[in-house]
Design an enzyme around this catalytic site. Sequence first.
Site, short mmCIF file in Angstrom:
data_model
loop_
_atom_site.label_atom_id
_atom_site.label_comp_id
_atom_site.label_asym_id
_atom_site.label_seq_id
_atom_site.Cartn_x
_atom_site.Cartn_y
_atom_site.Cartn_z
N ASN A 261 0.76 -1.26 0.11
CA ASN A 261 0.07 0.16 0.18
C ASN A 261 0.78 1.32 0.01
OD1 ASN A 261 -2.39 -1.46 -0.21
ND2 ASN A 261 -2.95 -0.87 1.87
N GLU B 143 -2.81 -0.31 -7.86
CA GLU B 143 -4.47 -0.74 -7.47
C GLU B 143 -4.96 0.73 -7.51
OE1 GLU B 143 -6.15 -3.51 -4.23
OE2 GLU B 143 -5.25 -1.81 -3.64
N ASP C 280 -8.07 -12.04 -4.76
CA ASP C 280 -7.63 -10.96 -3.87
C ASP C 280 -8.07 -11.59 -2.30
OD1 ASP C 280 -7.63 -8.30 -3.39
OD2 ASP C 280 -9.85 -8.22 -3.05
N TRP D 124 -11.07 -8.25 11.61
CA TRP D 124 -10.29 -7.72 10.51
C TRP D 124 -8.77 -7.90 10.65
CZ3 TRP D 124 -6.82 -3.32 10.60
CH2 TRP D 124 -6.45 -3.13 9.15
N HIS E 293 -1.43 1.77 9.88
CA HIS E 293 -2.55 1.91 8.84
C HIS E 293 -3.14 3.20 8.68
CE1 HIS E 293 -5.55 0.14 6.31
NE2 HIS E 293 -5.00 -1.11 6.04
N ARG F 213 -15.13 -3.31 5.57
CA ARG F 213 -14.73 -4.47 4.81
C ARG F 213 -15.97 -5.37 4.25
NH1 ARG F 213 -11.09 -1.73 4.36
NH2 ARG F 213 -8.84 -2.14 4.91
N SER G 189 2.70 -2.27 5.19
CA SER G 189 3.52 -3.17 5.30
C SER G 189 4.77 -2.59 4.91
CB SER G 189 3.09 -4.37 4.33
OG SER G 189 3.17 -4.18 3.05
P1 FAD Z 1 3.18 -6.46 12.43
O1 FAD Z 1 3.83 -7.00 11.45
O2 FAD Z 1 1.77 -6.95 13.09
O3 FAD Z 1 4.21 -7.39 13.83
C1 FAD Z 1 3.95 -7.56 15.00
C2 FAD Z 1 4.94 -8.58 15.52
O4 FAD Z 1 4.93 -8.43 17.05
C3 FAD Z 1 4.55 -9.90 15.30
O5 FAD Z 1 5.70 -10.67 14.78
C4 FAD Z 1 3.83 -10.44 16.61
O6 FAD Z 1 4.04 -11.74 16.79
C5 FAD Z 1 4.78 -9.50 17.66
N1 FAD Z 1 4.36 -9.55 18.88
C6 FAD Z 1 3.22 -8.94 19.31
N2 FAD Z 1 3.17 -8.98 20.77
C7 FAD Z 1 4.25 -9.39 21.43
C8 FAD Z 1 4.75 -9.72 22.49
N3 FAD Z 1 4.11 -9.38 23.47
N4 FAD Z 1 5.93 -10.41 22.48
C9 FAD Z 1 6.53 -10.72 21.43
N5 FAD Z 1 6.23 -10.49 20.11
C10 FAD Z 1 5.02 -10.09 19.99
N6 FAD Z 1 -0.38 -3.30 4.29
C11 FAD Z 1 -0.05 -3.20 2.94
O7 FAD Z 1 0.87 -2.81 2.37
N7 FAD Z 1 -1.04 -3.73 2.20
C12 FAD Z 1 -2.07 -4.33 2.56
O8 FAD Z 1 -3.09 -4.83 1.65
C13 FAD Z 1 -2.33 -4.25 3.86
N8 FAD Z 1 -3.47 -5.00 4.27
C14 FAD Z 1 -3.65 -5.04 5.79
C15 FAD Z 1 -4.72 -5.96 6.09
C16 FAD Z 1 -4.90 -6.06 7.64
C17 FAD Z 1 -6.10 -6.99 8.08
C18 FAD Z 1 -4.12 -5.67 8.31
C19 FAD Z 1 -4.13 -5.79 9.88
C20 FAD Z 1 -3.02 -4.96 7.92
C21 FAD Z 1 -2.70 -4.86 6.53
N9 FAD Z 1 -1.71 -3.90 6.20
C22 FAD Z 1 -1.44 -3.84 4.82
C23 FAD Z 1 -0.82 -3.10 7.09
C24 FAD Z 1 0.53 -4.12 7.38
O9 FAD Z 1 0.11 -5.46 7.84
C25 FAD Z 1 1.08 -3.33 8.78
O10 FAD Z 1 1.16 -1.79 8.39
C26 FAD Z 1 2.50 -4.17 9.43
O11 FAD Z 1 2.24 -5.30 9.30
C27 FAD Z 1 2.76 -3.29 10.55
O12 FAD Z 1 4.07 -3.80 10.94
P2 FAD Z 1 4.52 -4.01 12.42
O13 FAD Z 1 5.93 -4.70 12.49
O14 FAD Z 1 4.25 -2.96 13.23
O15 FAD Z 1 3.50 -5.06 13.06
#
Ligand code: FAD
Length: 635
Positions: A62, A126, A354, A220, A391, A251, A444
Amino acid sequence: MQPFETVVVDTDLLILGGGMSACGATFEASYWAKKHGLKVTVVDKAAMDRSGAVAMGLSAINEYIGYGKGQNTCEDYVKYVRQDLMGISREDLVYDIARHVDSSVHLFEKWGLPIWKDEKGEYVHEGRWQIMINGESYKVIVAEAAKNALATLGENGQLFERVFIVEPLMNGDTCVGAVGFSVREPKFYVFKAKATIVCMGGAVHVFRPRSVGEGLGRAWYPPWNCGSSAYFTIRAGAEMTCQEVRFIPVRFKDGYGPVGAWFLLFKSRATNAFGGEYMVERAEELKKWAPYGTGKPIPANLRNWLGMEDIMEGKGPIYMRTEEAIANLAAAYKDDPKAFKKKMKELEAEAWEDFLDMTITQSFLWAATNVKPEEKPSEIAAAEPYFIGSHSGASGAWVCGPEDLMPEEYKAQWKDIGLYNRMSTVKGLFCAGDASGASSHKFSSGSHAEGRIAAKGAIAYILDHNQAPEVDMAKVEELKERILKPLQIFEQYSPISSDPEINPNYIMPKMFMFRLQKIMDEYAGGVTAQFTTNKPMLERALELLQFLKEDSEKLAARDLHELMRAWENVHRMWIAESHVRHILFREETRWPGYYFRADFPDMDEENWKCFVNSVWNPQTGEWTLKKVPVVHLPV
Ligand code: FAD
């Protein structure tokens, strides 16, 4: 209770979480750590290959700027985020991610992620910022690269999976690591570190979900992120920002399938049950939320809001007109039956893929309810509130930005502890992805890029403060006792009742979660309250949350898995409290469609075009909240 071994791990950089931002942090940190002979330790509560929000896969990336291709600039992205968040964003952070994000995307492709290409070999978009991928293995690919990078450090690179992080380790006002426990074996972990990066995602199941009973657990946001990032940073005494900015995605109903491809790629319309198009019929309402409501693109919360108004007026359900969109796309082939059939097959495959790429359950639901998207529209609905600062939400820690972009007004806060990119207001504590606030729309790719940025900042900090962390082991013993207490409570009291779920001496994690969700749903603007709240409601929520906090001391767990459930819910309870305090403080409605303050139903640009920041004081247990000015970049 069985004895728990205490495992002490000494490291230089500690990365908490294994998701997108942690993978970015691990990849970048390994490069710099190798140069300087430093240790890097990564800890995930799950298995990195399939953990976090990208676990199931995604169908689009995204955030992609396409920098240098003459289409978009970082300035454009800053304006886009400013517009979508109704004026409230840390533009230095947003710009910083935008200028790094393309390189993360190019790395994903190099590592094997299939990105759709057109006939000219360009990425298929997209929308303006989104590119299409075959992303069912997205997370596996990104995790593999992170693990490979960590492996180049030999013994200096360690990965701990299935270890749940509970609490920060503090030495005065400096973060010196973290403690947690294995969810597989009786081991209590003490990670001592010179710098720590929090990458533990956002939070789900703080509010009562629409899916209850038979569908419980379906949401979600994937179920494993429970507010650990917010808990960790709040408890360390870090300043938090935008904790009021929740995200409610619209959604496909009940399966929570993505709508982006339908709206952006297939150019679908959403209509109410009577065929009315709320985006057209309610266009006048947008003027009330000017300048954002009258700007482009229309902010996500306002699009939600117009649909919600239809629902409140009894015009539901709302439908995604898949049959109409597919017919429109295939219309050009109508005169050639063979080409038409081929196009229809292609569109049908794309529609199913999708969902199969990222929300498999939605395709189950379609199959189970005989939905043929080319024949029949599908219901869409606003989900329940989530915390996902990466997000379209914005909650997280208030962090230091890059020296070349951060406004002077913000720099002052870090003048005594040093300007290290993505360091929170606590020394040695860095944040990325959902953990860092006020910089939405990283998604992501941007979370991965921000992980890399934070890792570089943290390594610089370590090189400037290269002393062994001082950890008070007596305090660690206290923490160990507190963290394992739910196991001891269950063992002591469960024999006195015939059903271990019900006992006057304790509360089980699931019941505790139900109570939290009921409070948030009814008083803090959840689904059943039509996302509406007011001052007395929020004050009542705080009162009930206080009782819940008292009862959290009585949480019981029969095994390690339930011990994790117990602490997950404590983490949720803290993000809930912080959310309620922030909504209460902000006396206006800025994001209708996410929440509505019935006692302040208008947006107030004059008094509330600002960040709301808070600090919980670990010494006194008191919260303080304040306004912080929004400083725009000159774009
Ligand atoms: P995450 O990737 O969620 O990682 C969190 C990590 O922390 C995980 O490994 C988890 O196991 C770990 N964790 C949590 N609590 C603990 C704890 N207490 N101890 C140890 N480990 C822990 N982005 C796009 O680019 N395109 C998309 O189409 C898109 N669609 C999405 C759809 C959904 C349903 C969601 C929820 C998100 C979407 N996103 C999308 C956004 C993207 O997924 C997030 O922006 C990204 O994953 C955030 O990264 P992060 O590292 O902050 O969290």
